[in-house]
Design a protein around this motif. Structure first.
Motif, PDB file in Angstrom:
ATOM      1  N   SER A 292      -0.071   4.692  -1.697  1.00 47.63           N
ATOM      2  CA  SER A 292      -0.150   4.550  -0.249  1.00 47.63           C
ATOM      3  C   SER A 292       1.058   5.153   0.460  1.00 47.63           C
ATOM      4  O   SER A 292       1.066   5.248   1.671  1.00 47.63           O
ATOM      5  CB  SER A 292      -0.326   3.087   0.172  1.00 47.63           C
ATOM      6  N   CYS A 293       2.073   5.561  -0.294  1.00 47.42           N
ATOM      7  CA  CYS A 293       3.290   6.068   0.359  1.00 47.42           C
ATOM      8  C   CYS A 293       3.405   7.584   0.316  1.00 47.42           C
ATOM      9  O   CYS A 293       4.261   8.148   0.993  1.00 47.42           O
ATOM     10  CB  CYS A 293       4.527   5.442  -0.267  1.00 47.42           C
TER      11      CYS A 293
ATOM     12  N   HIS B 155       5.424  11.417   8.160  1.00 46.55           N
ATOM     13  CA  HIS B 155       6.459  11.272   7.139  1.00 46.55           C
ATOM     14  C   HIS B 155       5.852  11.058   5.749  1.00 46.55           C
ATOM     15  O   HIS B 155       6.573  10.865   4.787  1.00 46.55           O
ATOM     16  CB  HIS B 155       7.427  10.144   7.490  1.00 46.55           C
TER      17      HIS B 155
ATOM     18  N   ALA C 161      -2.828   6.820   7.125  1.00 49.29           N
ATOM     19  CA  ALA C 161      -1.800   6.889   6.087  1.00 49.29           C
ATOM     20  C   ALA C 161      -2.297   7.656   4.860  1.00 49.29           C
ATOM     21  O   ALA C 161      -1.495   8.184   4.093  1.00 49.29           O
ATOM     22  CB  ALA C 161      -1.364   5.488   5.685  1.00 49.29           C
TER      23      ALA C 161
ATOM     24  N   HIS D 134      -3.870   7.079  13.743  1.00 50.94           N
ATOM     25  CA  HIS D 134      -2.480   7.504  13.593  1.00 50.94           C
ATOM     26  C   HIS D 134      -2.337   8.340  12.339  1.00 50.94           C
ATOM     27  O   HIS D 134      -3.161   8.270  11.422  1.00 50.94           O
ATOM     28  CB  HIS D 134      -1.510   6.312  13.555  1.00 50.94           C
TER      29      HIS D 134
ATOM     30  N   ASP E 259      -6.656   4.342  10.374  1.00 47.89           N
ATOM     31  CA  ASP E 259      -5.310   4.309   9.801  1.00 47.89           C
ATOM     32  C   ASP E 259      -5.187   5.551   8.925  1.00 47.89           C
ATOM     33  O   ASP E 259      -5.794   5.645   7.859  1.00 47.89           O
ATOM     34  CB  ASP E 259      -5.155   3.024   8.977  1.00 47.89           C
TER      35      ASP E 259
ATOM     36  N   THR F  77      -7.410   1.794   0.700  1.00 48.84           N
ATOM     37  CA  THR F  77      -6.227   1.680  -0.156  1.00 48.84           C
ATOM     38  C   THR F  77      -6.572   1.548  -1.642  1.00 48.84           C
ATOM     39  O   THR F  77      -5.676   1.515  -2.475  1.00 48.84           O
ATOM     40  CB  THR F  77      -5.333   0.500   0.279  1.00 48.84           C
TER      41      THR F  77
ATOM     42  N   ASN G 137       0.783   9.392   9.482  1.00 49.50           N
ATOM     43  CA  ASN G 137       2.163   9.161   9.070  1.00 49.50           C
ATOM     44  C   ASN G 137       2.671  10.542   8.673  1.00 49.50           C
ATOM     45  O   ASN G 137       2.541  10.929   7.517  1.00 49.50           O
ATOM     46  CB  ASN G 137       2.252   8.212   7.877  1.00 49.50           C
TER      47      ASN G 137
ATOM     48  N   ASN H  75      -1.845  -3.463   9.599  1.00 49.27           N
ATOM     49  CA  ASN H  75      -3.020  -3.474  10.487  1.00 49.27           C
ATOM     50  C   ASN H  75      -3.200  -4.849  11.137  1.00 49.27           C
ATOM     51  O   ASN H  75      -3.171  -4.958  12.370  1.00 49.27           O
ATOM     52  CB  ASN H  75      -4.298  -3.062   9.745  1.00 49.27           C
TER      53      ASN H  75
ATOM     54  N   HIS I 239      -3.852  -2.203   4.842  1.00 43.34           N
ATOM     55  CA  HIS I 239      -2.405  -2.387   4.770  1.00 43.34           C
ATOM     56  C   HIS I 239      -2.020  -3.531   5.705  1.00 43.34           C
ATOM     57  O   HIS I 239      -2.620  -3.694   6.773  1.00 43.34           O
ATOM     58  CB  HIS I 239      -1.734  -1.094   5.230  1.00 43.34           C
TER      59      HIS I 239
ATOM     60  N   GLU J   7       0.056   2.082  15.397  1.00 45.05           N
ATOM     61  CA  GLU J   7      -1.005   1.060  15.408  1.00 45.05           C
ATOM     62  C   GLU J   7      -0.834   0.178  16.645  1.00 45.05           C
ATOM     63  O   GLU J   7      -1.792  -0.120  17.368  1.00 45.05           O
ATOM     64  CB  GLU J   7      -0.919   0.176  14.160  1.00 45.05           C
TER      65      GLU J   7
HETATM   66  C1  LIG Z   1      -2.350   2.351   4.548  1.00 42.67           C
HETATM   67  C2  LIG Z   1      -1.106   2.221   5.385  1.00 42.67           C
HETATM   68  N1  LIG Z   1      -1.221   1.944   6.686  1.00 42.67           N
HETATM   69  C3  LIG Z   1      -0.139   1.829   7.489  1.00 42.67           C
HETATM   70  C4  LIG Z   1       1.133   1.983   6.993  1.00 42.67           C
HETATM   71  C5  LIG Z   1       2.304   1.809   7.925  1.00 42.67           C
HETATM   72  O1  LIG Z   1       2.981   3.004   8.094  1.00 42.67           O
HETATM   73  P1  LIG Z   1       4.540   3.082   8.403  1.00 42.67           P
HETATM   74  O2  LIG Z   1       5.262   2.715   7.146  1.00 42.67           O
HETATM   75  O3  LIG Z   1       4.763   4.502   8.797  1.00 42.67           O
HETATM   76  O4  LIG Z   1       4.826   2.135   9.514  1.00 42.67           O
HETATM   77  C6  LIG Z   1       1.316   2.248   5.636  1.00 42.67           C
HETATM   78  C7  LIG Z   1       2.674   2.376   5.078  1.00 42.67           C
HETATM   79  O5  LIG Z   1       2.948   2.411   3.938  1.00 42.67           O
HETATM   80  C8  LIG Z   1       0.162   2.386   4.807  1.00 42.67           C
HETATM   81  O6  LIG Z   1       0.274   2.660   3.510  1.00 42.67           O
END
Ligand SMILES: Cc1ncc(COP(=O)(O)O)c(C=O)c1O
Length: 487
Positions: free
Chosen positions: A80-81, A273, A249, A269, A247, A222, A271, A177, A174, A145
């Protein structure tokens, strides 16, 4: 025995402890004192900084850098990262003086290049993910979010539908949420996944109603599984008057294949990063662009970058906007890196990124399935989830022990105990930037650990022994962190 975090003396003095009066390098011995140039009113009476030689400083920080683990050191399969390799050229571009030294109060006419970067990133993301517009304002996924839910709240208020106070979140989601929804004052309804790890139309129908505000979904979810009924789910939510939130991610899995806008999402959104090369970790600076469908564009956070008559400008005066989510231009350097990454890859390259991310995950999944349970044993997207449940039952060895043993073998541990619906879970995301050899070596290391669990579990209970810090009392380390330096 577990050590409290505060008692873990690791033998590295602080830069303050290393300092000695008069030790600082003076390269220009005959330089005149500051008082010669500056009036007393602007001089500090005291500046309690340590005095160290340059050599001591270099050694100190180099030593510290070697005591941590990062993607530059080894494989980092943190599910997830999306901990993938970040091409250095993107950092070099972001560090150019023209970007790095720009003051956020620079008037628009003197910052056209920087504004163009933001504009082009915004346009590229909108087209890649099928949204009408993006705001580059939020600083992370969770921040976006929250912004999205604030938009939903305002939108329903404008429509006179303030009774819509429920946010639906699948049980694979995650934690941010439901946390974002609760922070925004919504009630959270948890949606159970089916036996194949997906949300079904039947389940969603049970919870939809006139009070539905938003349904937040991650796709692939996830568990690394694509929500096959997403179009029907979106249609049901819309029919009930609710909004769909994506989401993003896990966007690394879908680029060039499908777009949240086409799946029926109204808000999303990214990410950046994770998906677009930018490093993250340790709670550091992130970047969470927020995309919306056309009818929500006016609600986006300010400022918004616009192009007018061939000029770029920051627009602040947007009456329906939820306002700024943070100061100035948000994490502008991240926007530069993200655009550099997008342009370097191009459309075909981004598609290949997702292809390889999925290929690597499935290659590793099949290997790991030879010695650990994989509760959802079908083709995954960019990540998969294994479980140590059987090992725990038969040998008392938990996912945590496997994770700690991996650290001893030079690997970052996968994400563990998430998603919550898989007991003793290990969520593994290899990303597209790893080679077959790395994946083979990792699988062999994990297999070796699983064999050790059967013959000598104590070795795993004691792990890690080769790292700077051994096993800590995780609860106390999280609840009572002692982060202050005391003389
Ligand atoms: C599936 C998921 N949603 C949301 C997030 C939240 O993102 P952030 O760490 O940029 O706040 C993550 C973070 O690891 C995530 O894995």
């Amino acid at each position: 025995m577990s050590q409290p975090a505060s008692e873990m003396s690791d033998g590295v003095p602080l830069i303050f402890e290393l300092g000695q009066k008069g030790r600082a390098n003076r390269y220009f011995e005959d330089a005149k004192p500051l008082e010669t140039y500056l009036p007393p009113s602007v001089l500090r009476e005291e500046l309690p900084l340590p005095e160290n030689s340059e050599l001591d400083v270099v050694r100190h920080y180099t030593r510290l850098s070697q005591r941590t683990f990062g993607i530059d050191v080894g494989f980092y399969p943190l599910g997830s990262c999306t901990m993938k390799y970040n091409p250095r050229v993107n950092d070099a571009i972001a560090a150019r003086r023209e970007f790095a030294e720009l003051h956020p109060y620079t008037p628009d006419e003197l910052a056209q290049g920087a504004l163009q970067v933001m504009y082009e990133l915004e346009r590229s993301l909108s087209s890649l993910f099928g949204m009408a517009a993006f705001s580059l304002n939020p600083s992370a996924g969770a921040h976006a979010e929250l912004a999205a839910l604030l938009i939903a709240k305002k939108y329903f208020k404008d429509r006179g539908e303030t009774h819509r106070d429920k946010v639906i979140v699948p049980d694979t989601a995650h934690g941010t949420n439901p946390a974002s929804a609760a922070m925004c004052g919504f009630h959270v309804i948890s949606l159970p996944s089916d036996s194949r790890g997906r949300v079904s139309v039947e389940e969603i129908r049970k919870v939809l109603g006139p009070d539905t505000a938003v349904c937040m979904m991650t796709n692939p979810n996830t568990l690394g599984l694509f929500e096959e009924q997403i179009a029907q789910i979106a249609a049901e939510v819309h029919a009930a008057g609710g909004l769909m939130y994506y989401d993003g991610a896990n966007a690394n899995a879908i680029m060039g294949y499908t777009r949240p806008g086409d799946m029926g999402f109204d808000l999303m959104h990214l990410n950046t990063h994770k998906t677009f090369t930018i490093p993250h970790g340790g709670g550091g600076a992130g970047h969470g662009p927020l995309g919306v469908a056309a009818y929500l564009v006016d609600y986006l956070p300010t400022p918004v970058v616009v192009a007018r008559d061939g000029e770029f400008a920051l627009e602040f005066d947007r009456p329906k906007s939820i306002g700024p989510m943070r100061s100035f231009w948000s994490n502008f350097a991240h926007a530069v890196r993200a655009l550099a990454y997008l342009y370097a890859n191009g459309e075909a390259g981004l598609k290949r990124v997702s292809q390889l991310a999925v290929l690597n995950a499935n290659y590793l999944r099949v290997k790991v399935a030879e010695f650990l349970e994989t509760p959802y044993p079908e083709t995954c997207r960019h990540e998969f989830v294994a479980s140590a449940q059987r090992l725990k039952k038969e040998h008392g060895v938990r996912a945590l022990d496997l994770a700690k043993a991996l650290l001893d073998r030079g690997y970052m541990a996968p994400t563990i105990y998430f998603p919550l619906i898989v007991p003793e879970s290990l969520m593994i995301e290899p990303t597209e930037t790893e080679s077959k050899e790395t994946l083979d070596d990792f699988a062999a290391a994990l297999h070796g650990i699983v064999e050790t669990a059967k013959t000598n579990p104590q070795e795993l209970f004691d792990a890690p022994t080769a790292t700077v810090v051994g096993r800590v009392d995780e609860t106390r380390a999280a609840r009572q962190p002692d982060l202050r330096w005391r003389a």
